[in-house]
Design a protein around this motif. Structure first.
Motif, PDB file in Angstrom:
ATOM      1  N   THR A  96      -2.536  61.302 -15.442  1.00  0.00           N
ATOM      2  CA  THR A  96      -3.444  61.192 -14.292  1.00  0.00           C
ATOM      3  C   THR A  96      -3.364  62.384 -13.366  1.00  0.00           C
ATOM      4  O   THR A  96      -4.329  62.672 -12.663  1.00  0.00           O
ATOM      5  N   LEU A 103     -11.587  62.442  -9.674  1.00  0.00           N
ATOM      6  CA  LEU A 103     -11.791  61.050  -9.300  1.00  0.00           C
ATOM      7  C   LEU A 103     -12.213  60.949  -7.842  1.00  0.00           C
ATOM      8  O   LEU A 103     -11.573  61.520  -6.968  1.00  0.00           O
ATOM      9  N   VAL A 106     -11.450  56.325  -6.166  1.00  0.00           N
ATOM     10  CA  VAL A 106     -10.535  55.486  -6.934  1.00  0.00           C
ATOM     11  C   VAL A 106      -9.233  56.264  -7.110  1.00  0.00           C
ATOM     12  O   VAL A 106      -9.242  57.469  -7.336  1.00  0.00           O
ATOM     13  N   THR A 109      -3.978  55.872 -10.293  1.00  0.00           N
ATOM     14  CA  THR A 109      -3.162  54.783 -10.826  1.00  0.00           C
ATOM     15  C   THR A 109      -3.691  53.425 -10.369  1.00  0.00           C
ATOM     16  O   THR A 109      -2.923  52.507 -10.119  1.00  0.00           O
ATOM     17  N   ASP A 110      -5.003  53.294 -10.299  1.00  0.00           N
ATOM     18  CA  ASP A 110      -5.636  52.039  -9.884  1.00  0.00           C
ATOM     19  C   ASP A 110      -5.321  50.949 -10.907  1.00  0.00           C
ATOM     20  O   ASP A 110      -5.729  51.017 -12.066  1.00  0.00           O
ATOM     21  N   THR A 111      -4.576  49.945 -10.486  1.00  0.00           N
ATOM     22  CA  THR A 111      -4.100  48.913 -11.423  1.00  0.00           C
ATOM     23  C   THR A 111      -5.240  48.076 -11.986  1.00  0.00           C
ATOM     24  O   THR A 111      -5.184  47.680 -13.153  1.00  0.00           O
ATOM     25  N   VAL A 112      -6.274  47.820 -11.186  1.00  0.00           N
ATOM     26  CA  VAL A 112      -7.396  47.012 -11.680  1.00  0.00           C
ATOM     27  C   VAL A 112      -8.112  47.756 -12.810  1.00  0.00           C
ATOM     28  O   VAL A 112      -8.416  47.178 -13.864  1.00  0.00           O
ATOM     29  N   THR A 113      -8.372  49.038 -12.602  1.00  0.00           N
ATOM     30  CA  THR A 113      -9.049  49.836 -13.627  1.00  0.00           C
ATOM     31  C   THR A 113      -8.205  49.926 -14.893  1.00  0.00           C
ATOM     32  O   THR A 113      -8.724  49.735 -16.002  1.00  0.00           O
ATOM     33  N   LEU A 114      -6.935  50.203 -14.735  1.00  0.00           N
ATOM     34  CA  LEU A 114      -6.067  50.305 -15.909  1.00  0.00           C
ATOM     35  C   LEU A 114      -5.957  48.973 -16.645  1.00  0.00           C
ATOM     36  O   LEU A 114      -5.940  48.938 -17.884  1.00  0.00           O
ATOM     37  N   ILE A 116      -8.281  46.530 -16.690  1.00  0.00           N
ATOM     38  CA  ILE A 116      -9.552  46.236 -17.354  1.00  0.00           C
ATOM     39  C   ILE A 116      -9.707  47.081 -18.620  1.00  0.00           C
ATOM     40  O   ILE A 116     -10.109  46.576 -19.669  1.00  0.00           O
ATOM     41  N   VAL A 117      -9.385  48.353 -18.520  1.00  0.00           N
ATOM     42  CA  VAL A 117      -9.487  49.232 -19.694  1.00  0.00           C
ATOM     43  C   VAL A 117      -8.546  48.767 -20.795  1.00  0.00           C
ATOM     44  O   VAL A 117      -8.928  48.714 -21.976  1.00  0.00           O
ATOM     45  N   SER A 118      -7.338  48.404 -20.447  1.00  0.00           N
ATOM     46  CA  SER A 118      -6.384  47.914 -21.455  1.00  0.00           C
ATOM     47  C   SER A 118      -6.884  46.628 -22.098  1.00  0.00           C
ATOM     48  O   SER A 118      -6.784  46.462 -23.326  1.00  0.00           O
TER      49      SER A 118
END
Length: 148
Positions: A96, A103, A106, A109-114, A116-118
């Motif tokens: 990152t 970016l 955002v 290290t946005d946990t929601v994005t990571l 959802i992608v995972s």
């Protein structure tokens, strides 16, 4: 005296054109990476299921239900996908720092994005496992026992 009228979009276009291009490029490569991962996992699980044809035939002959075989094959693929997601998250957190300047709005290290992608990647991987799993569940025990 003539007056030049420009929209705000036209004023900022030269400043955001390069980051927009790079993010579009990142998005394209991310899509290709997901597609390649799904095809690779499909190939791996398909090969693994094909190598175990006799085992599945014996299980079916001994009374295993097709849903049990599907669960076995999908579970193996899901474990591979989860291991890949964990390694991918570690790599994403490490990388990152290189994309931080691209970016906007955002955190890298946005946990929601990571998360959802995972989740999407694991779901794609599990869907890629379903075809070999369903093929393994339809195996005829007498054919599987003769399979070499």
């Amino acid at each position: 005296m003539p007056v030049e009228i420009e929209t705000l979009k036209d004023l900022f276009e030269p400043y955001i054109a390069t980051p927009r291009f790079y993010l579009g490029l990142f998005g394209f490569f991310a899509f290709v990476a997901v597609l390649m991962a799904a095809v690779g996992l499909y190939g791996l699980v398909n090969y693994s299921a094909e190598q175990r044809t006799q085992e599945f035939g014996i299980r079916m002959a001994l009374g295993a239900q097709p849903k049990d075989l599907v669960a076995t094959v999908v579970r193996e693929g899901a474990l591979i996908a989860l291991a890949g997601a964990v390694l991918g998250l570690a790599g994403a957190l490490w990388l990152t720092r290189f994309i931080k300047s691209f970016l906007f709005g955002v955190a890298p290290t946005d946990t929601v994005t990571l998360a959802i992608v995972s989740a999407v990647l694991v779901a794609v991987a599990i869907l890629a496992c379903l075809i070999p799993a369903l093929r393994a569940s339809r195996i005829e025990p007498s054919v599987a026992l003769k399979y070499e």
